[in-house]
Design a protein around this motif. Sequence first.
Motif, PDB file in Angstrom:
ATOM      1  N   ILE A  19       0.833  -1.201   0.000  1.00 17.80           N
ATOM      2  CA  ILE A  19       0.000   0.000   0.000  1.00 17.80           C
ATOM      3  C   ILE A  19       0.869   1.253   0.000  1.00 17.80           C
ATOM      4  CG2 ILE A  19      -1.620   1.362   1.389  1.00 17.80           C
ATOM      5  CD1 ILE A  19      -2.875  -1.363   2.235  1.00 17.80           C
ATOM      6  N   LEU A  20       1.916   1.260   0.829  1.00 17.26           N
ATOM      7  CA  LEU A  20       2.800   2.424   0.891  1.00 17.26           C
ATOM      8  C   LEU A  20       3.519   2.659  -0.433  1.00 17.26           C
ATOM      9  CD1 LEU A  20       4.279   2.120   4.489  1.00 17.26           C
ATOM     10  CD2 LEU A  20       2.590   3.755   3.639  1.00 17.26           C
ATOM     11  N   TRP A  21       3.978   1.598  -1.084  1.00 18.39           N
ATOM     12  CA  TRP A  21       4.622   1.742  -2.395  1.00 18.39           C
ATOM     13  C   TRP A  21       3.622   2.261  -3.422  1.00 18.39           C
ATOM     14  CZ3 TRP A  21       9.379   2.422  -3.641  1.00 18.39           C
ATOM     15  CH2 TRP A  21      10.394   1.883  -2.888  1.00 18.39           C
ATOM     16  N   GLY A  22       2.397   1.778  -3.347  1.00 21.62           N
ATOM     17  CA  GLY A  22       1.362   2.266  -4.254  1.00 21.62           C
ATOM     18  C   GLY A  22       1.109   3.750  -4.075  1.00 21.62           C
ATOM     19  N   VAL A  23       1.034   4.187  -2.815  1.00 17.89           N
ATOM     20  CA  VAL A  23       0.832   5.610  -2.528  1.00 17.89           C
ATOM     21  C   VAL A  23       2.009   6.428  -3.050  1.00 17.89           C
ATOM     22  CG1 VAL A  23       0.699   7.303  -0.650  1.00 17.89           C
ATOM     23  CG2 VAL A  23      -0.693   5.230  -0.556  1.00 17.89           C
ATOM     24  N   LEU A  24       3.213   5.923  -2.864  1.00 21.96           N
ATOM     25  CA  LEU A  24       4.402   6.617  -3.349  1.00 21.96           C
ATOM     26  C   LEU A  24       4.357   6.790  -4.869  1.00 21.96           C
ATOM     27  CD1 LEU A  24       7.307   7.733  -2.871  1.00 21.96           C
ATOM     28  CD2 LEU A  24       8.090   5.414  -3.365  1.00 21.96           C
ATOM     29  N   TRP A  25       4.027   5.721  -5.602  1.00 23.67           N
ATOM     30  CA  TRP A  25       3.972   5.795  -7.060  1.00 23.67           C
ATOM     31  C   TRP A  25       2.872   6.732  -7.534  1.00 23.67           C
ATOM     32  CZ3 TRP A  25       7.628   4.978 -10.255  1.00 23.67           C
ATOM     33  CH2 TRP A  25       8.628   4.063  -9.966  1.00 23.67           C
ATOM     34  N   VAL A  26       1.731   6.696  -6.885  1.00 28.81           N
ATOM     35  CA  VAL A  26       0.637   7.602  -7.258  1.00 28.81           C
ATOM     36  C   VAL A  26       1.068   9.051  -7.037  1.00 28.81           C
ATOM     37  CG1 VAL A  26      -1.686   8.375  -6.604  1.00 28.81           C
ATOM     38  CG2 VAL A  26      -1.219   5.933  -6.929  1.00 28.81           C
ATOM     39  N   ALA A  27       1.742   9.322  -5.919  1.00 25.54           N
ATOM     40  CA  ALA A  27       2.207  10.680  -5.630  1.00 25.54           C
ATOM     41  C   ALA A  27       3.254  11.134  -6.651  1.00 25.54           C
ATOM     42  CB  ALA A  27       2.779  10.757  -4.213  1.00 25.54           C
ATOM     43  N   LEU A  28       4.185  10.262  -6.998  1.00 22.70           N
ATOM     44  CA  LEU A  28       5.218  10.623  -7.971  1.00 22.70           C
ATOM     45  C   LEU A  28       4.626  10.885  -9.356  1.00 22.70           C
ATOM     46  CD1 LEU A  28       8.129   8.191  -7.039  1.00 22.70           C
ATOM     47  CD2 LEU A  28       8.084  10.671  -6.797  1.00 22.70           C
ATOM     48  N   ILE A  29       3.770  10.002  -9.815  1.00 26.12           N
ATOM     49  CA  ILE A  29       3.163  10.169 -11.135  1.00 26.12           C
ATOM     50  C   ILE A  29       2.239  11.386 -11.137  1.00 26.12           C
ATOM     51  CG2 ILE A  29       1.577   9.113 -12.796  1.00 26.12           C
ATOM     52  CD1 ILE A  29       2.841   6.386 -11.980  1.00 26.12           C
ATOM     53  N   GLY A  31       2.481  14.056  -9.238  1.00 26.93           N
ATOM     54  CA  GLY A  31       3.323  15.249  -9.211  1.00 26.93           C
ATOM     55  C   GLY A  31       3.912  15.558 -10.579  1.00 26.93           C
ATOM     56  N   PHE A  32       4.325  14.524 -11.293  1.00 22.52           N
ATOM     57  CA  PHE A  32       4.867  14.707 -12.635  1.00 22.52           C
ATOM     58  C   PHE A  32       3.805  15.251 -13.578  1.00 22.52           C
ATOM     59  CE2 PHE A  32       5.674  13.034 -16.916  1.00 22.52           C
ATOM     60  CZ  PHE A  32       6.889  13.656 -17.163  1.00 22.52           C
ATOM     61  N   VAL A  33       2.622  14.682 -13.530  1.00 22.64           N
ATOM     62  CA  VAL A  33       1.532  15.139 -14.402  1.00 22.64           C
ATOM     63  C   VAL A  33       1.148  16.581 -14.056  1.00 22.64           C
ATOM     64  CG1 VAL A  33      -0.915  14.789 -14.974  1.00 22.64           C
ATOM     65  CG2 VAL A  33       0.643  12.839 -14.880  1.00 22.64           C
ATOM     66  N   TYR A  34       1.079  16.906 -12.779  1.00 22.21           N
ATOM     67  CA  TYR A  34       0.753  18.268 -12.350  1.00 22.21           C
ATOM     68  C   TYR A  34       1.786  19.267 -12.878  1.00 22.21           C
ATOM     69  CZ  TYR A  34       0.074  22.297  -9.313  1.00 22.21           C
ATOM     70  OH  TYR A  34      -0.124  23.569  -8.849  1.00 22.21           O
ATOM     71  N   LEU A  36       3.792  18.894 -15.426  1.00 16.59           N
ATOM     72  CA  LEU A  36       3.696  18.934 -16.884  1.00 16.59           C
ATOM     73  C   LEU A  36       2.533  19.818 -17.338  1.00 16.59           C
ATOM     74  CD1 LEU A  36       4.996  17.706 -19.428  1.00 16.59           C
ATOM     75  CD2 LEU A  36       3.305  15.889 -19.289  1.00 16.59           C
ATOM     76  N   VAL A  37       1.398  19.704 -16.680  1.00 20.71           N
ATOM     77  CA  VAL A  37       0.234  20.527 -17.024  1.00 20.71           C
ATOM     78  C   VAL A  37       0.530  21.995 -16.766  1.00 20.71           C
ATOM     79  CG1 VAL A  37      -2.138  21.074 -16.313  1.00 20.71           C
ATOM     80  CG2 VAL A  37      -1.471  18.708 -16.738  1.00 20.71           C
ATOM     81  N   ARG A  38       1.206  22.290 -15.663  1.00 20.56           N
ATOM     82  CA  ARG A  38       1.551  23.681 -15.354  1.00 20.56           C
ATOM     83  C   ARG A  38       2.483  24.273 -16.401  1.00 20.56           C
ATOM     84  NH1 ARG A  38      -0.410  26.694 -10.923  1.00 20.56           N
ATOM     85  NH2 ARG A  38       1.536  27.774 -11.217  1.00 20.56           N
ATOM     86  N   VAL A  39       3.494  23.505 -16.793  1.00 19.53           N
ATOM     87  CA  VAL A  39       4.457  24.004 -17.775  1.00 19.53           C
ATOM     88  C   VAL A  39       3.793  24.180 -19.132  1.00 19.53           C
ATOM     89  CG1 VAL A  39       6.511  23.371 -19.094  1.00 19.53           C
ATOM     90  CG2 VAL A  39       6.509  23.125 -16.621  1.00 19.53           C
ATOM     91  N   LEU A  40       3.049  23.185 -19.581  1.00 15.22           N
ATOM     92  CA  LEU A  40       2.403  23.274 -20.886  1.00 15.22           C
ATOM     93  C   LEU A  40       1.295  24.326 -20.892  1.00 15.22           C
ATOM     94  CD1 LEU A  40       2.234  19.533 -21.958  1.00 15.22           C
ATOM     95  CD2 LEU A  40       3.858  21.292 -22.678  1.00 15.22           C
TER      96      LEU A  40
END
Length: 78
Positions: A19-29, A31-34, A36-40
């Motif tokens: 569960i903790l690894w899943g939360v970490l991956w969701v947060a990382l992805i 954050g990356f998408v957020y 990317l949307v801000r820059v674009l």
Amino acid sequence: MMWHWGAGWGTGWMWLWMILWGVLWVALIGGFVYALVRVLGNLGGRDRTALRILEERFARGEITAEQFREMRRQLEGK
């Protein structure tokens, strides 16, 4: 009966770590998408320029027409 360290606890901790690894991956992805949307989004010219803010203030009646013209002249460097 012989007890080992962690006997009976292994599967419970395994689920917690999954569960903790899943939360970490969701947060990382996420954050990356957020980011990317801000820059674009800013590349598309949707950011508020000083002239746009000035026009909005004039439209709301916060400044007079004379103040608007003077401030616009200053912003445009004329």
